[in-house]
Design an enzyme around this catalytic site. Structure first.
Site, mmCIF file in Angstrom:
data_model
loop_
_atom_site.group_PDB
_atom_site.id
_atom_site.type_symbol
_atom_site.label_atom_id
_atom_site.label_comp_id
_atom_site.label_asym_id
_atom_site.label_seq_id
_atom_site.Cartn_x
_atom_site.Cartn_y
_atom_site.Cartn_z
ATOM 1 N N HIS A 6 0.878 -1.211 -0.043
ATOM 2 C CA HIS A 6 0.044 0.093 -0.043
ATOM 3 C C HIS A 6 0.855 1.283 -0.078
ATOM 4 C CE1 HIS A 6 -3.502 2.284 1.146
ATOM 5 N NE2 HIS A 6 -2.599 2.898 1.972
ATOM 6 N N GLU A 36 1.427 3.681 -3.138
ATOM 7 C CA GLU A 36 1.227 5.156 -3.237
ATOM 8 C C GLU A 36 2.353 6.010 -3.553
ATOM 9 O OE1 GLU A 36 -1.712 6.108 -2.562
ATOM 10 O OE2 GLU A 36 -1.175 8.242 -2.626
ATOM 11 N N LYS A 47 2.733 6.007 -7.428
ATOM 12 C CA LYS A 47 1.791 6.771 -8.126
ATOM 13 C C LYS A 47 2.099 8.345 -8.102
ATOM 14 C CE LYS A 47 -1.562 5.335 -6.049
ATOM 15 N NZ LYS A 47 -3.311 5.126 -5.620
ATOM 16 N N ASN A 48 2.547 8.643 -7.007
ATOM 17 C CA ASN A 48 2.950 10.338 -6.851
ATOM 18 C C ASN A 48 4.215 10.375 -7.736
ATOM 19 O OD1 ASN A 48 1.255 11.861 -4.981
ATOM 20 N ND2 ASN A 48 1.497 9.912 -3.921
HETATM 21 C C1 W6P Z 1 6.457 14.508 -6.241
HETATM 22 C C2 W6P Z 1 5.233 14.868 -5.164
HETATM 23 C C3 W6P Z 1 5.501 13.397 -4.676
HETATM 24 C C4 W6P Z 1 4.760 13.002 -3.524
HETATM 25 C C5 W6P Z 1 5.097 11.610 -2.953
HETATM 26 C C6 W6P Z 1 6.164 11.020 -3.419
HETATM 27 C C7 W6P Z 1 6.760 11.706 -4.564
HETATM 28 C C8 W6P Z 1 6.337 12.629 -5.197
HETATM 29 N N1 W6P Z 1 7.016 13.340 -6.167
HETATM 30 O O1 W6P Z 1 6.902 15.625 -7.238
#
Ligand code: W6P
Length: 421
Positions: free
Chosen positions: A284, A288, A291-292
């Site tokens: 999980h 997450e 994906k970001n």
């Molecule tokens: C980004 C914004 C973010 C949030 C969480 C994890 C990776 C990333 N990269 O630009």
């Protein structure tokens, strides 16, 4: 009335934290006598935890307590509380438990002759285990399975209330009391669902006569091998879980942007590195983060780009922690926007994350983010709670104009107790 008095009474008792190690002390193949200990503990502990939540749900800031969605959730907690306190004690079994004799002997299911003797030889010899206890345990599993299902829509229902709050109050400031309430509330929910899920999974693995087809677990999520105690895997293979998270996140990304190939993800992890953890939690959190990162990279270069810079995952094995670093070159985030990442009042879909591309003066690609890549935008704060639940943490360091590093710390010291709000 009486129920609310009882809830207030139970809310005065302290919650009892459990460690990852304690959750595995029941053993890979618990007996019904051992399961009875779990039933007895949860029958006491769950009403206390639920009562704490009900009381808190009644006294939220900004009239949140009066909102339809919040009241609905509070009523689910109260109903579950009531069902649990009405569940009988083992020393006070009503007649229907006594009458379920051979019916409850699992070896009877195939119409085979009752094999009571064989059955007892697998019981804890120190406890007088009988069919009453088997039926009692089973009945408790039915109850907590129902409760778990009742509470499935809690996150989306609370999210609805927060959305309403956002509509009336605006986005202008991060409300610390609401933020800390949600952190406590969801942390508590993770703990309750962990205990219920663990108990159900253990109950599906109770010791039965060897050779019986019934000795196999019935529910999915539980491995038939010896590496699992309930939903906890004693040898969670990090490279394997990470690769699954990579494959799933890249697939979602390709689907969302209609890409032929999502940015590559390079994994640097010893293949045999393993530790005690809940694989679904690890999946999980990594899913997450990925994906970001994928979104940031695709949004920065555009879905029609010839190539993307890869995302790198480095896994480090320390004495105290296993740390997983996820690095992207998705353009990073402005430092002022970092606190927003962890709030529930702001969803990733409409604010901070797309801000990175805006800061670079690049155009926004495709439609603004919605499910399945963004969900409610609760992915990051909830992932941090999952990490903290077992003594870990999740931190983000960003270089605006370049990219973001996420550090997922997972504690190897499985003696750390649940952080209970
Ligand atoms: C980004 C914004 C973010 C949030 C969480 C994890 C990776 C990333 N990269 O630009």
């Amino acid at each position: 009335d009486a129920v609310w008095d009882k809830i207030r009474h139970f809310a005065r008792f302290p919650q009892t934290p459990v460690s990852l190690r304690q959750m595995t002390e029941f053993g890979t193949r618990p007996t019904h006598a051992v399961m009875l200990k779990g039933t007895t503990f949860l029958r006491e502990e769950l009403p206390i935890r639920l009562a704490h939540r009900v009381v808190e749900l009644e006294s939220l800031p900004h009239n949140l307590s009066k909102m339809e969605s919040v009241r609905k959730v509070r009523d689910w907690y109260a109903t579950s509380f009531q069902e649990l306190v009405e569940f009988p004690r083992i020393d006070n079994l009503p007649p229907e438990f006594k009458s379920r004799e051979r019916m409850t002997d699992p070896s009877n299911v195939n119409g085979a002759a009752p094999s009571c003797h064989r059955y007892y030889t697998y019981m804890d010899p120190s406890t007088q285990v009988n069919d009453d206890i088997v039926a009692y345990n089973r009945s408790f599993v039915d109850l907590i399975s129902n409760i778990k299902r009742r509470h499935d829509p809690v996150v989306s229902t609370i999210a609805q209330g927060i959305k309403e709050l956002k509509a009336t109050r605006g986005l202008d400031n991060i409300d610390a009391p609401v933020q800390s309430f949600l952190d406590r509330f969801y942390m508590s929910r993770i703990g309750i669902r962990m205990l219920i899920g663990q108990h159900i999974a253990l109950s599906n693995m109770t010791t039965l006569p060897s050779g019986s087809s019934l000795s196999m677990p019935k529910a999915s999520g539980a491995n038939t091998g010896n590496d699992y105690v309930g939903i906890i895997c004693l040898k969670t293979n990090i490279a394997q879980v990470a690769q699954e998270a990579i494959d799933n996140a890249r697939f979602i990304c390709e689907d969302h942007y209609a890409l032929f190939s999502a940015p590559q993800v390079q994994l640097y992890c010893p293949e045999d590195l393993h530790f005690m953890y809940v694989p679904s939690h690890l999946h999980h959190m990594l899913f997450e983060l990925l994906k970001n990162s994928l979104r940031a990279v695709v949004e920065r270069y555009g879905p029609d780009a010839d190539s993307f810079p890869p995302i790198n995952i480095v896994v480090a094995e320390g004495q105290e922690d296993i740390t997983i670093k996820v690095s992207d070159q998705g353009g990073g985030l402005p430092r002022s926007g970092m606190p927003l990442i962890w709030t529930y009042l702001y969803t990733t879909a409409n604010s901070a994350l797309t801000g990175s591309a805006e800061a670079l003066g690049q155009q926004q690609h495709v439609n603004d983010f919605k499910a399945p890549l963004a969900g409610y935008g609760y992915g990051l704060p909830l992932s941090r709670l999952y990490a903290r639940y077992f003594g870990g943490d999740l931190r983000l360091i960003s270089m605006e104009g370049y990219g973001t590093d996420a550090y997922l710390h997972l504690s190897r010291l499985s003696d750390s107790e649940e952080p209970l709000p």
